[in-house]
Design an enzyme around this catalytic site. Sequence first.
Site, short mmCIF file in Angstrom:
data_model
loop_
_atom_site.label_atom_id
_atom_site.label_comp_id
_atom_site.label_asym_id
_atom_site.label_seq_id
_atom_site.Cartn_x
_atom_site.Cartn_y
_atom_site.Cartn_z
CE LYS A 54 -11.57 5.50 -4.54
NZ LYS A 54 -10.24 5.35 -3.86
CD GLN A 98 -9.95 3.19 -0.90
OE1 GLN A 98 -9.81 3.95 -2.48
NE2 GLN A 98 -10.93 4.67 -0.04
CG ASP A 121 -4.37 7.20 -4.33
OD1 ASP A 121 -5.40 8.10 -4.31
OD2 ASP A 121 -4.61 6.16 -3.50
N1 GUN Z 1 -8.74 6.80 1.48
C1 GUN Z 1 -9.67 7.84 1.43
N2 GUN Z 1 -9.35 8.89 0.57
C2 GUN Z 1 -8.80 8.31 -0.42
C3 GUN Z 1 -8.10 8.51 -1.07
O1 GUN Z 1 -7.93 9.67 -1.65
N3 GUN Z 1 -7.05 7.47 -1.79
C4 GUN Z 1 -7.21 6.11 -1.12
N4 GUN Z 1 -6.06 5.18 -1.94
N5 GUN Z 1 -7.55 6.06 -0.37
C5 GUN Z 1 -8.43 6.47 0.29
#
Ligand code: GUN
Length: 288
Positions: A54, A98, A121
């Site tokens: 990311k 995350q 998100d």
């Molecule tokens: N963990 C697995 N998928 C995601 C996601 O789309 N966003 C976040 N913040 N954590 C994740």
Amino acid sequence: MTAIIIDGKARGLALRTTVAAGVAEFAAAHGRAPGLSVVLVGQDPASAVYVRMKGVATREAGMVSAEHILPAETSEPELLALIAALNADPTVDGILVQLPLPRHIDTDRVLAAVDPAKDVDGFHPINVGKLSAGLDALVPCTPAGCLLLILEALGDISGKEALVIGRSNIVGKPMAALLLAKSATVTIAHSRTRDLAAHVARAEIVVAAVGVAGLVKGEWIRPGACVIDVGTNRVTGADGKARLVGDIEFEPARARAGWITPVPGGVGPMTIAGLLANTLQAAKARVS
Ligand code: GUN
């Protein structure tokens, strides 16, 4: 029929290029690039890889990326204090925590602490509610990416039979809301659903997001359906080598579907592209 294989890598790259152009425009107009802060608590190896990816993608799009890597022992108040600081920082447009978080931290409390305007998100209850009510919102990146792929394949999906397999807050539920907003006839299947095969056989759109390798049998697929596989399951092949497979049996499904996403190279690249798009959207909304 042999399905058209949807190239999520190419589609994700195209979206990233569009976002990068929007970022350059934003920076020229406002004297700063949009900023995304990603927070990782602990050392989960898969999460660490995602966070790194990311960060790279954010910088490649011309945005400012800050990665906050905290030890697994970080307390909930310490994490909430960091989020409060990021909420108050005018150079931070997007905040992503995350998941999963360590067990001693209340995930819901943390997600609700993120400023909804910076919630790239789309996990904050306000954004969940807005999506559910059909209002403009920051939308979770993976289902948003899936919807783009579906619309590109099928065009208008109004009235089409759509089946979402999985009811997670990250994918299944927002995916169903997005399909409903496009006037599809939406069914959500989950672990208690009886006769999954019958539901799949009826569906013109299938989105599988459960994390069970090969759960959906290829022979169930309705001929010509648009098949989106969000699953990424690590399995060991007959040759003893590890590989990634989806929730859908790829080859037999491909023989019946009209369109299908591969794993890897389907939905995955759309998720990061969607995150960048959300960050730009959040930045623009905050300065308007
Ligand atoms: N963990 C697995 N998928 C995601 C996601 O789309 N966003 C976040 N913040 N954590 C994740």
